[in-house]
Design an enzyme around this catalytic site. Structure first.
Site: not given
Length: 290
Positions: A118, A151
């Site tokens: 992340s 993402e």
């Protein structure tokens, strides 16, 4: 064409990725060195699918078929059959690199590798593999079965063919891809975590209580949950790790982790997973700790 997805790490993120992969019709190989964690992951996936059945989102036959497509193992060699392996271990660069170094020798050369990091540099992680051109970031949002976004982050060496195949996989998983450049924390956490960190500073400086801060952001900014409640949900250790990546990677004092966040992590108060963070979860209802 990818038919089998490997997942390393049977924690909250890994079990969520396994869940959506199996429901999307893929065979899933879920690996973790901790047998108890694998057992817990299967229980979590089963419970979450049962809730989907109860809400009419899937039927029992779909649930049973999906659960039948998940295979668990403690052995990293289980991934020989995978078309892609997604690393979903704790947000710790040294640990992720160690896993990737151990993984590469057991994989055929055509197998893609993705990391669910992340915040950590995808280029840096890919550099320790034997196939940086077949390596990229797939940052799923938590909880994976619920959140729509993934993402997609290319490292400097990632080939276009790798990106296209991973993007296609993302869509097949029922998710919406968003391309992000390989900068610290990418898009979502670059914006979200400084907000959470600022909320913790607001508590630290006595501007408001836990309840006042979360109520203010829920009702004043129309957020579905307050930033301190969200921090507990994410895990305060993960929040701290991401803020440290931002602070070190961008060299800007505005990303300095709040001392109160550091103190909570040092105390082992990591949020929901330890039953204590900005809220105490040991009773019938969460109660603010400050």
């Amino acid at each position: 064409m990818i038919k089998t997805i490997g997942v390393i790490g049977a924690g909250q993120m890994g079990s969520g990725i396994a869940h959506v992969g199996a429901l999307a019709g893929f065979n899933v190989l879920l690996q973790d060195i901790n047998p108890a964690q694998l057992e817990k992951a299967v229980q979590t996936i089963t419970g979450n699918m049962n809730r989907q059945v109860a809400r009419g989102k899937i039927d029992e036959a779909t649930r049973d078929a999906a659960l039948g497509r998940i295979k668990t193992s403690g052995d990293i060699k289980v991934f020989e059959e995978a078309g892609i392996v997604i690393e979903a271990a704790t947000e710790n660069e040294s640990l992720k690199k160690k896993i990737l170094v151990e993984l590469c020798p057991v994989l055929p050369k055509h197998v893609l590798i993705a990391t669910n990091t992340s915040s950590i540099s995808v280029t840096r992680l890919g550099s320790v593999t034997d196939r940086p051109e077949k390596f990229m970031g797939m940052h799923f949002m938590n909880p994976v079965p619920v959140m729509q976004l993934v993402e997609l982050i290319r490292g400097i060496a990632t080939e276009e063919a790798t990106f296209r195949e991973v993007r296609e996989l993302t869509v097949k998983l029922g998710k919406t891809p968003a391309n992000a450049e390989d900068f610290p924390a990418f898009i979502v956490n670059r914006i979200l975590l400084p907000m959470i960190n600022e909320a913790i500073y607001t508590l630290y400086e006595g501007v408001g209580s836990v309840e006042a801060i979360d109520t203010g952001m829920r009702l004043g900014a129309n957020h579905p949950m307050g930033p301190l409640q969200l921090a507990d949900f994410i895990g305060l250790d993960t929040c701290l790790s991401i803020m440290q990546v931002l602070y070190e990677g961008l060299a800007d004092s505005k990303y300095r982790p709040c001392p109160l966040l550091v103190k909570y992590v040092e105390a082992g108060w990591l949020g929901r997973k330890t039953n204590r963070g900005f809220y105490d979860y040991r009773g019938e209802h969460p109660t603010p700790t400050r």
